[in-house]
Design a protein around this motif. Structure first.
Motif, PDB file in Angstrom:
ATOM      1  N   VAL A  24       0.840  -1.197   0.000  1.00  0.00           N
ATOM      2  CA  VAL A  24       0.000   0.000   0.000  1.00  0.00           C
ATOM      3  C   VAL A  24       0.874   1.244   0.000  1.00  0.00           C
ATOM      4  N   LEU A  25       1.894   1.254   0.823  1.00  0.00           N
ATOM      5  CA  LEU A  25       2.813   2.387   0.871  1.00  0.00           C
ATOM      6  C   LEU A  25       3.573   2.523  -0.442  1.00  0.00           C
ATOM      7  N   PHE A  26       3.952   1.402  -1.024  1.00  0.00           N
ATOM      8  CA  PHE A  26       4.645   1.410  -2.310  1.00  0.00           C
ATOM      9  C   PHE A  26       3.782   2.033  -3.398  1.00  0.00           C
ATOM     10  N   VAL A  27       2.536   1.634  -3.475  1.00  0.00           N
ATOM     11  CA  VAL A  27       1.625   2.197  -4.480  1.00  0.00           C
ATOM     12  C   VAL A  27       1.382   3.680  -4.228  1.00  0.00           C
ATOM     13  N   TYR A  28       1.292   4.067  -2.958  1.00  0.00           N
ATOM     14  CA  TYR A  28       1.115   5.480  -2.624  1.00  0.00           C
ATOM     15  C   TYR A  28       2.280   6.312  -3.151  1.00  0.00           C
ATOM     16  N   TYR A  29       3.507   5.850  -2.901  1.00  0.00           N
ATOM     17  CA  TYR A  29       4.663   6.596  -3.385  1.00  0.00           C
ATOM     18  C   TYR A  29       4.761   6.575  -4.907  1.00  0.00           C
ATOM     19  N   LEU A  30       4.343   5.501  -5.530  1.00  0.00           N
ATOM     20  CA  LEU A  30       4.335   5.459  -6.990  1.00  0.00           C
ATOM     21  C   LEU A  30       3.383   6.500  -7.568  1.00  0.00           C
ATOM     22  N   LYS A  31       2.236   6.667  -6.926  1.00  0.00           N
ATOM     23  CA  LYS A  31       1.284   7.674  -7.404  1.00  0.00           C
ATOM     24  C   LYS A  31       1.807   9.087  -7.183  1.00  0.00           C
ATOM     25  N   GLN A  32       2.639   9.276  -6.156  1.00  0.00           N
ATOM     26  CA  GLN A  32       3.192  10.599  -5.885  1.00  0.00           C
ATOM     27  C   GLN A  32       4.283  10.972  -6.889  1.00  0.00           C
ATOM     28  N   GLN A  33       5.164  10.032  -7.180  1.00  0.00           N
ATOM     29  CA  GLN A  33       6.299  10.322  -8.065  1.00  0.00           C
ATOM     30  C   GLN A  33       6.698   9.058  -8.819  1.00  0.00           C
ATOM     31  N   LEU A  34       6.137   8.897  -9.984  1.00  0.00           N
ATOM     32  CA  LEU A  34       6.352   7.696 -10.787  1.00  0.00           C
ATOM     33  C   LEU A  34       7.775   7.605 -11.323  1.00  0.00           C
ATOM     34  N   SER A  35       8.461   8.726 -11.455  1.00  0.00           N
ATOM     35  CA  SER A  35       9.809   8.698 -12.020  1.00  0.00           C
ATOM     36  C   SER A  35      10.812   7.976 -11.125  1.00  0.00           C
ATOM     37  N   LEU A  36      10.504   7.819  -9.867  1.00  0.00           N
ATOM     38  CA  LEU A  36      11.413   7.128  -8.939  1.00  0.00           C
ATOM     39  C   LEU A  36      10.984   5.687  -8.679  1.00  0.00           C
ATOM     40  N   LYS A  37      10.259   5.098  -9.615  1.00  0.00           N
ATOM     41  CA  LYS A  37       9.679   3.768  -9.397  1.00  0.00           C
ATOM     42  C   LYS A  37      10.732   2.702  -9.124  1.00  0.00           C
ATOM     43  N   TRP A  38      11.883   2.741  -9.790  1.00  0.00           N
ATOM     44  CA  TRP A  38      12.890   1.706  -9.585  1.00  0.00           C
ATOM     45  C   TRP A  38      13.569   1.849  -8.232  1.00  0.00           C
ATOM     46  N   GLY A  39      13.767   3.069  -7.791  1.00  0.00           N
ATOM     47  CA  GLY A  39      14.330   3.271  -6.456  1.00  0.00           C
ATOM     48  C   GLY A  39      13.385   2.788  -5.378  1.00  0.00           C
ATOM     49  N   TYR A  40      12.103   3.095  -5.542  1.00  0.00           N
ATOM     50  CA  TYR A  40      11.100   2.626  -4.590  1.00  0.00           C
ATOM     51  C   TYR A  40      11.008   1.107  -4.604  1.00  0.00           C
ATOM     52  N   PHE A  41      11.026   0.548  -5.807  1.00  0.00           N
ATOM     53  CA  PHE A  41      10.947  -0.908  -5.941  1.00  0.00           C
ATOM     54  C   PHE A  41      12.132  -1.591  -5.261  1.00  0.00           C
ATOM     55  N   LEU A  42      13.335  -1.066  -5.472  1.00  0.00           N
ATOM     56  CA  LEU A  42      14.519  -1.665  -4.859  1.00  0.00           C
ATOM     57  C   LEU A  42      14.496  -1.528  -3.336  1.00  0.00           C
ATOM     58  N   ALA A  43      14.021  -0.393  -2.834  1.00  0.00           N
ATOM     59  CA  ALA A  43      13.963  -0.198  -1.387  1.00  0.00           C
ATOM     60  C   ALA A  43      13.017  -1.203  -0.736  1.00  0.00           C
ATOM     61  N   VAL A  44      11.833  -1.390  -1.322  1.00  0.00           N
ATOM     62  CA  VAL A  44      10.866  -2.347  -0.769  1.00  0.00           C
ATOM     63  C   VAL A  44      11.376  -3.777  -0.927  1.00  0.00           C
ATOM     64  N   THR A  45      11.992  -4.072  -2.051  1.00  0.00           N
ATOM     65  CA  THR A  45      12.507  -5.420  -2.297  1.00  0.00           C
ATOM     66  C   THR A  45      13.622  -5.775  -1.323  1.00  0.00           C
ATOM     67  N   PHE A  46      14.546  -4.853  -1.107  1.00  0.00           N
ATOM     68  CA  PHE A  46      15.626  -5.114  -0.148  1.00  0.00           C
ATOM     69  C   PHE A  46      15.075  -5.267   1.264  1.00  0.00           C
ATOM     70  N   GLY A  47      14.105  -4.457   1.623  1.00  0.00           N
ATOM     71  CA  GLY A  47      13.490  -4.570   2.951  1.00  0.00           C
ATOM     72  C   GLY A  47      12.797  -5.903   3.137  1.00  0.00           C
ATOM     73  N   ASN A  48      12.019  -6.314   2.148  1.00  0.00           N
ATOM     74  CA  ASN A  48      11.330  -7.610   2.223  1.00  0.00           C
ATOM     75  C   ASN A  48      12.321  -8.771   2.262  1.00  0.00           C
ATOM     76  N   SER A  49      13.357  -8.693   1.455  1.00  0.00           N
ATOM     77  CA  SER A  49      14.343  -9.772   1.406  1.00  0.00           C
ATOM     78  C   SER A  49      15.110  -9.884   2.717  1.00  0.00           C
ATOM     79  N   LEU A  50      15.547  -8.755   3.252  1.00  0.00           N
ATOM     80  CA  LEU A  50      16.267  -8.780   4.517  1.00  0.00           C
ATOM     81  C   LEU A  50      15.357  -9.234   5.657  1.00  0.00           C
ATOM     82  N   GLY A  51      14.094  -8.861   5.605  1.00  0.00           N
ATOM     83  CA  GLY A  51      13.136  -9.325   6.611  1.00  0.00           C
ATOM     84  C   GLY A  51      12.908 -10.818   6.527  1.00  0.00           C
ATOM     85  N   ALA A  52      12.856 -11.359   5.315  1.00  0.00           N
ATOM     86  CA  ALA A  52      12.679 -12.803   5.153  1.00  0.00           C
ATOM     87  C   ALA A  52      13.888 -13.566   5.677  1.00  0.00           C
TER      88      ALA A  52
END
Length: 89
Positions: A24-52
């Motif tokens: 939900v937070l990821f989609v919110y930030y994507l709607k705010q600034q789509l140009s940073l989608k890869w940075g947002y994607f990598l941040a969430v992916t690294f967080g999820n991976s490290l949490g797993a």
């Protein structure tokens, strides 16, 4: 920069002990600034991976209590190891 840390920590917390909605937070930030989608994607992916990985390591290092549980609750442990699931309607 704080957006990335917030997404990272949301992803980390969502994949460890607490359920959460990092998507939900990821989609919110994507709607705010789509140009940073890869940075947002990598941040969430690294967080999820490290949490797993953290969840796996916690389970691995705290499995020492399994012997005690096997003595106290043998039927429950046998049920969990058998892979059966129950469906409640």
């Amino acid at each position: 920069m704080s957006d990335y840390w917030l997404l990272f920590s949301s992803g980390f917390i969502s994949s460890t002990l607490f359920p959460g909605g990092s998507e939900v937070l990821f989609v919110y930030y994507l709607k705010q600034q789509l140009s940073l989608k890869w940075g947002y994607f990598l941040a969430v992916t690294f967080g999820n991976s490290l949490g797993a990985v953290t969840t796996y390591l916690l389970g691995y290092y705290f499995s020492w209590g399994q012997e005690k549980a096997a003595l106290k609750y043998p039927k429950t442990l046998a049920f969990v190891r058998s892979g059966e699931t129950l469906f409640y309607c």
